[in-house]
Design a protein around this motif. Sequence first.
Motif, mmCIF file in Angstrom:
data_model
loop_
_atom_site.group_PDB
_atom_site.id
_atom_site.type_symbol
_atom_site.label_atom_id
_atom_site.label_comp_id
_atom_site.label_asym_id
_atom_site.label_seq_id
_atom_site.Cartn_x
_atom_site.Cartn_y
_atom_site.Cartn_z
ATOM 1 N N ILE A 24 3.469 24.005 -0.054
ATOM 2 C CA ILE A 24 2.851 22.685 -0.156
ATOM 3 C C ILE A 24 2.104 22.502 -1.473
ATOM 4 N N GLY A 25 2.199 23.464 -2.348
ATOM 5 C CA GLY A 25 1.592 23.316 -3.660
ATOM 6 C C GLY A 25 2.270 22.199 -4.441
ATOM 7 N N ASN A 26 1.496 21.307 -5.015
ATOM 8 C CA ASN A 26 2.030 20.184 -5.783
ATOM 9 C C ASN A 26 2.981 19.310 -4.953
ATOM 10 N N LEU A 27 2.711 19.224 -3.672
ATOM 11 C CA LEU A 27 3.587 18.466 -2.774
ATOM 12 C C LEU A 27 3.705 17.014 -3.238
ATOM 13 N N ALA A 28 2.576 16.390 -3.545
ATOM 14 C CA ALA A 28 2.594 14.975 -3.924
ATOM 15 C C ALA A 28 3.357 14.739 -5.219
ATOM 16 N N GLU A 29 3.412 15.740 -6.089
ATOM 17 C CA GLU A 29 4.100 15.565 -7.366
ATOM 18 C C GLU A 29 5.611 15.448 -7.182
ATOM 19 N N ARG A 30 6.115 15.871 -6.038
ATOM 20 C CA ARG A 30 7.550 15.788 -5.788
ATOM 21 C C ARG A 30 7.948 14.470 -5.131
ATOM 22 N N VAL A 31 6.978 13.618 -4.830
ATOM 23 C CA VAL A 31 7.252 12.352 -4.143
ATOM 24 C C VAL A 31 6.817 11.199 -5.039
ATOM 25 N N GLU A 32 7.749 10.272 -5.283
ATOM 26 C CA GLU A 32 7.473 9.144 -6.168
ATOM 27 C C GLU A 32 7.663 7.826 -5.420
ATOM 28 N N PRO A 33 6.633 6.995 -5.347
ATOM 29 C CA PRO A 33 6.822 5.659 -4.771
ATOM 30 C C PRO A 33 7.555 4.769 -5.768
ATOM 31 N N ASP A 88 0.822 -1.216 0.000
ATOM 32 C CA ASP A 88 0.000 0.000 0.000
ATOM 33 C C ASP A 88 0.852 1.260 0.000
ATOM 34 N N LEU A 89 2.048 1.179 -0.575
ATOM 35 C CA LEU A 89 2.995 2.295 -0.491
ATOM 36 C C LEU A 89 2.399 3.597 -1.025
ATOM 37 N N ALA A 90 1.799 3.560 -2.196
ATOM 38 C CA ALA A 90 1.264 4.791 -2.791
ATOM 39 C C ALA A 90 0.178 5.395 -1.912
ATOM 40 N N ALA A 91 -0.719 4.563 -1.385
ATOM 41 C CA ALA A 91 -1.786 5.061 -0.516
ATOM 42 C C ALA A 91 -1.225 5.609 0.785
ATOM 43 N N ALA A 92 -0.210 4.924 1.329
ATOM 44 C CA ALA A 92 0.402 5.394 2.576
ATOM 45 C C ALA A 92 1.052 6.755 2.377
ATOM 46 N N LEU A 93 1.708 6.955 1.237
ATOM 47 C CA LEU A 93 2.327 8.246 0.949
ATOM 48 C C LEU A 93 1.271 9.338 0.802
ATOM 49 N N ASP A 94 0.205 9.039 0.077
ATOM 50 C CA ASP A 94 -0.859 10.034 -0.092
ATOM 51 C C ASP A 94 -1.421 10.462 1.255
ATOM 52 N N GLY A 95 -1.684 9.489 2.129
ATOM 53 C CA GLY A 95 -2.230 9.807 3.438
ATOM 54 C C GLY A 95 -1.266 10.615 4.286
ATOM 55 N N ALA A 96 0.017 10.232 4.253
ATOM 56 C CA ALA A 96 1.012 10.943 5.060
ATOM 57 C C ALA A 96 1.199 12.376 4.587
ATOM 58 N N LEU A 97 1.230 12.583 3.281
ATOM 59 C CA LEU A 97 1.406 13.933 2.753
ATOM 60 C C LEU A 97 0.203 14.806 3.065
ATOM 61 N N THR A 98 -0.981 14.224 3.004
ATOM 62 C CA THR A 98 -2.191 14.979 3.354
ATOM 63 C C THR A 98 -2.164 15.400 4.815
#
Length: 322
Positions: free
Chosen positions: A62-71, A39-49
């Motif tokens: 924090i704009g485009n924060l998730a775009e800077r993190v790649e599982p 569940d790596l991608a989901a865990a990252l999404d939750g943690a970043l949120t």
Amino acid sequence: MTTTHPTVAVIGAGTIGLSWAALFAGHGMRVRVSDPRPDLAAALDGALTEAAPHLARQGLDIGNLAERVEPVGDLAAAVRDADVVQENGPENTAFKQELFAALVRQAPPHALLLSSSSAIPSSAFTGDLDDAGAGRVLIGHPFNPPHLVPLVEVVPGARTSKDAVRRAVAFYRSVGRVPVVERKEIPGFVGNRLQNALSREAIHLVEQGVVGPAELDTIVVNSLGLRWSTVGPFLGAHLGGGPGGYRHMAEHIGPSMRRMWDSLGSPAQSPEQTERLIAAVEGAYGSRPYRELTRERDRKQLAVLAALNTDTPTAPNQETRS
């Protein structure tokens, strides 16, 4: 570092690794996160949120924060062009020996190899590496959660190069942390040894029926925790000695304090006692969801940091190695 915003590989996506990933991304870094969890991608999404509001309060974009993190599932792919690797794997010497041997082979020769190890010094898992590999491995031990708590214990191994220590200090400062270089390797380093010393006596006091877990926490929060968050033990003692300072404290109160040392507890923690302690802690806090408790903790920690001013003065011990 090779770029203004280095590429960082975060190895291990547990609580610490996810928090590191959020912090690094908040500082504009490209972050690759590797972990075998499905569940790596989901865990990252939750943690970043969860982390985004905390990062925003620290003035980060924090704009485009998730775009800077790649599982990334594959370790080699995660570290292939990394400038910094922050490892957060199991607290197991054999595991770290194997992992860091792989990191030395697969990460670029310039990459700084940092471990979030809580207790194991890096010399314990770099013995089979050549000098060049061991020279760029060291401990960068945070306190949970690292995107909020500023301290990072920077602990060189026996063969860590001075340049690696200098770069580690510069890297952690660049993400708003307060790195402190420790002069000798010791299991548990400094922070966890202090924490464990207090925890040992706390367990003893609860075992002896002096207080319950919630009462003990109330005592610490409203006394030692409050004081130490602003001055620490030694400055606190120096001020406690009045105009005479630490000398007055040591000469006039020291003897009674030393007598108390002999009565400090060593909890037996038999299986039965351990179960009673667990039940007592669960009785005090188990009725509230984990997420509710962590959010309350984080909100209070942010308030304390704001009061202290997050531009914390540089820690006095910043020499690399003697």
